[in-house]
Design a protein around this motif. Structure first.
Motif, short mmCIF file in Angstrom:
data_model
loop_
_atom_site.label_atom_id
_atom_site.label_comp_id
_atom_site.label_asym_id
_atom_site.label_seq_id
_atom_site.Cartn_x
_atom_site.Cartn_y
_atom_site.Cartn_z
N ALA A 204 0.84 -1.20 0.00
CA ALA A 204 0.00 0.00 0.00
C ALA A 204 0.88 1.25 0.00
CB ALA A 204 -0.92 0.01 1.21
N ASN A 205 0.34 2.34 -0.54
CA ASN A 205 1.10 3.60 -0.64
C ASN A 205 0.26 4.74 -0.07
OD1 ASN A 205 2.75 5.71 -1.30
ND2 ASN A 205 2.69 5.40 -3.52
N ILE A 206 0.75 5.34 1.00
CA ILE A 206 0.11 6.51 1.59
C ILE A 206 1.00 7.70 1.29
CG2 ILE A 206 -0.92 7.51 3.66
CD1 ILE A 206 -2.04 4.73 2.95
N GLU A 207 0.54 8.58 0.43
CA GLU A 207 1.42 9.64 -0.06
C GLU A 207 1.44 10.85 0.89
OE1 GLU A 207 3.75 10.62 -1.95
OE2 GLU A 207 4.08 8.61 -2.72
N HIS A 208 2.25 11.83 0.51
CA HIS A 208 2.53 12.99 1.35
C HIS A 208 1.25 13.68 1.83
CE1 HIS A 208 1.42 16.03 -1.67
NE2 HIS A 208 1.88 15.15 -2.55
N VAL B 96 -3.21 5.81 -1.82
CA VAL B 96 -3.83 7.02 -1.28
C VAL B 96 -2.92 8.18 -1.65
CG1 VAL B 96 -4.60 8.18 0.82
CG2 VAL B 96 -4.85 5.69 0.61
N ASN B 97 -3.34 8.98 -2.60
CA ASN B 97 -2.46 10.03 -3.10
C ASN B 97 -2.41 11.23 -2.15
OD1 ASN B 97 -1.15 9.38 -5.72
ND2 ASN B 97 -3.24 8.84 -6.28
N GLY B 98 -1.53 12.16 -2.48
CA GLY B 98 -1.24 13.28 -1.60
C GLY B 98 -2.47 14.08 -1.20
N ASP B 99 -2.49 14.52 0.07
CA ASP B 99 -3.52 15.40 0.61
C ASP B 99 -4.90 14.76 0.71
OD1 ASP B 99 -1.95 17.86 1.02
OD2 ASP B 99 -1.75 17.81 -1.17
N CYS B 100 -4.99 13.44 0.57
CA CYS B 100 -6.28 12.77 0.76
C CYS B 100 -6.64 12.71 2.24
CB CYS B 100 -6.24 11.36 0.17
SG CYS B 100 -6.26 11.31 -1.63
N ARG B 101 -7.94 12.60 2.51
CA ARG B 101 -8.44 12.48 3.87
C ARG B 101 -9.40 11.29 3.92
NH1 ARG B 101 -4.84 15.35 4.10
NH2 ARG B 101 -4.64 17.48 4.90
N ILE B 102 -9.15 10.37 4.86
CA ILE B 102 -9.98 9.17 4.97
C ILE B 102 -10.54 9.10 6.38
CG2 ILE B 102 -10.04 6.66 4.79
CD1 ILE B 102 -7.76 6.79 2.83
N ALA B 103 -11.86 9.00 6.49
CA ALA B 103 -12.54 8.95 7.78
C ALA B 103 -12.25 7.63 8.50
CB ALA B 103 -14.05 9.11 7.57
N PRO B 104 -12.49 7.57 9.80
CA PRO B 104 -12.24 6.34 10.56
C PRO B 104 -13.04 5.15 10.03
CG PRO B 104 -12.53 8.19 12.06
CD PRO B 104 -12.89 8.69 10.68
N GLY B 105 -12.42 3.97 10.15
CA GLY B 105 -13.10 2.72 9.86
C GLY B 105 -13.29 2.39 8.40
N GLN C 217 -5.68 -2.53 -4.59
CA GLN C 217 -5.39 -1.82 -5.83
C GLN C 217 -6.40 -0.73 -6.16
OE1 GLN C 217 -4.68 -5.02 -8.74
NE2 GLN C 217 -2.50 -4.78 -8.34
N SER C 218 -7.12 -0.26 -5.17
CA SER C 218 -7.96 0.92 -5.39
C SER C 218 -7.09 2.17 -5.30
CB SER C 218 -9.10 0.97 -4.37
OG SER C 218 -8.59 0.84 -3.05
N VAL C 219 -7.58 3.25 -5.89
CA VAL C 219 -6.79 4.49 -5.99
C VAL C 219 -7.66 5.68 -5.60
CG1 VAL C 219 -5.50 6.01 -7.55
CG2 VAL C 219 -5.38 3.53 -7.87
N LEU C 220 -7.11 6.54 -4.78
CA LEU C 220 -7.75 7.82 -4.46
C LEU C 220 -6.99 8.92 -5.16
CD1 LEU C 220 -9.05 6.07 -2.24
CD2 LEU C 220 -8.81 8.02 -0.70
N LEU C 221 -7.69 9.70 -5.98
CA LEU C 221 -7.09 10.84 -6.67
C LEU C 221 -6.60 11.87 -5.65
CD1 LEU C 221 -6.79 11.72 -9.68
CD2 LEU C 221 -8.87 13.06 -9.36
N ASN C 222 -5.55 12.58 -6.03
CA ASN C 222 -4.96 13.57 -5.15
C ASN C 222 -6.00 14.52 -4.57
OD1 ASN C 222 -2.18 14.81 -4.40
ND2 ASN C 222 -3.42 16.57 -5.01
N GLY C 223 -5.95 14.71 -3.23
CA GLY C 223 -6.82 15.67 -2.58
C GLY C 223 -8.24 15.21 -2.29
N ILE C 224 -8.56 13.95 -2.59
CA ILE C 224 -9.91 13.42 -2.40
C ILE C 224 -10.14 13.08 -0.93
CG2 ILE C 224 -11.33 11.36 -2.86
CD1 ILE C 224 -11.35 13.47 -5.07
N SER C 225 -11.37 13.21 -0.48
CA SER C 225 -11.74 12.79 0.87
C SER C 225 -12.79 11.69 0.81
CB SER C 225 -12.32 13.96 1.67
OG SER C 225 -11.34 14.94 1.91
N ILE C 226 -12.65 10.71 1.70
CA ILE C 226 -13.73 9.79 2.00
C ILE C 226 -14.18 10.19 3.40
CG2 ILE C 226 -14.43 7.38 2.31
CD1 ILE C 226 -12.16 6.59 0.45
N SER C 227 -15.21 11.02 3.46
CA SER C 227 -15.58 11.65 4.73
C SER C 227 -16.65 10.87 5.48
CB SER C 227 -16.06 13.08 4.48
OG SER C 227 -17.10 13.12 3.54
N ALA C 228 -17.13 9.76 4.92
CA ALA C 228 -18.15 8.93 5.55
C ALA C 228 -17.48 7.76 6.27
CB ALA C 228 -19.13 8.41 4.51
#
Length: 222
Positions: free
Chosen positions: A144-148, A164-173, A179-190
């Protein structure tokens, strides 16, 4: 049988399934831990996992924490669809005044400018880059890759090969599939949302649910 350095810090693993084996490998490779035993269900007591004994159940956490205050605990029950079991076990450890280990495999890289919460494991080949913050009780799985500057909330599972690209925010749990990808700056706030394997998250997700596809869309509300 395992020959271990008696100066290493004792470690008790809670959960004896497949994820336990991955954590054993990471703990052994790190050269920091002496595995003192595993807690699992009553029917598994007396068996072994990769040569380490199952010494009791989670009912034994208070006694172990009191008798061996230098021992650290790590939750090795996996997180597949929900973090609830891991949260309940964590509460038992904390109620017993037990302390958690933080384990980083020898081939993982965690920047000295990153922060890891107690009870988190970073498995082989994973990267946690500068400025990233990982919460408590997380699984950062193999490759897994957790970016800056990304933030991963407590009790998340970032699966094998996920990015998980740079500046992403992932909520608890949150469970982020392989192999899923989060675009830079995206949040999963739920909190407690599930992102299916191979999904590409291109925009912030606010509603708790199961998401899948490229781009990831809501498949089922939670």
């Amino acid at each position: 049988m395992h020959k271990v350095d008696s100066t290493l810090q004792p470690l008790i693993l809670i959960g004896g399934g497949g994820h336990c084996k991955s954590v054993i490998e990471a703990a052994e490779s790190s050269g920091q831990w002496k595995i003192a035993g595993i807690l699992d269900t009553a029917d598994k007591v007396g068996t072994t996992v990769l040569g380490y004994p199952v010494i009791g159940t989670d009912n034994d956490i208070p006694a172990l924490a009191a008798a061996q205050p230098d021992t650290r605990f790590i939750i090795t029950v996996g997180h597949i669809k929900t973090a609830e079991i891991r949260r309940r076990i964590a509460a038992r450890v904390m109620d017993a005044n037990g302390e958690f280990a933080t384990i980083v495999a020898s081939t993982a890289h965690v920047s000295r400018h990153a922060l890891l919460g107690a009870g988190t494991v970073v498995l082989h080949g994973a990267m946690v880059n500068a400025g990233a913050t990982i919460g408590e009780g997380c699984i950062i799985n193999t490759l897994a890759n957790i970016e800056h500057d990304a933030t991963v909330g407590d009790y998340c599972h970032i699966s094998t090969g996920a990015m998980v690209n740079g500046d992403c925010r992932i909520a608890p749990g949150v469970f982020l599939g392989s192999q899923s990808v989060l675009l830079n700056g995206i949040s999963i706030s739920a909190p407690d949302s599930i992102i299916a394997a191979g999904s590409f998250v291109r925009k912030t997700l606010k509603e708790p649910g199961i998401y899948a596809g490229n781009p990831a869309i809501l498949m089922k509300r939670l």
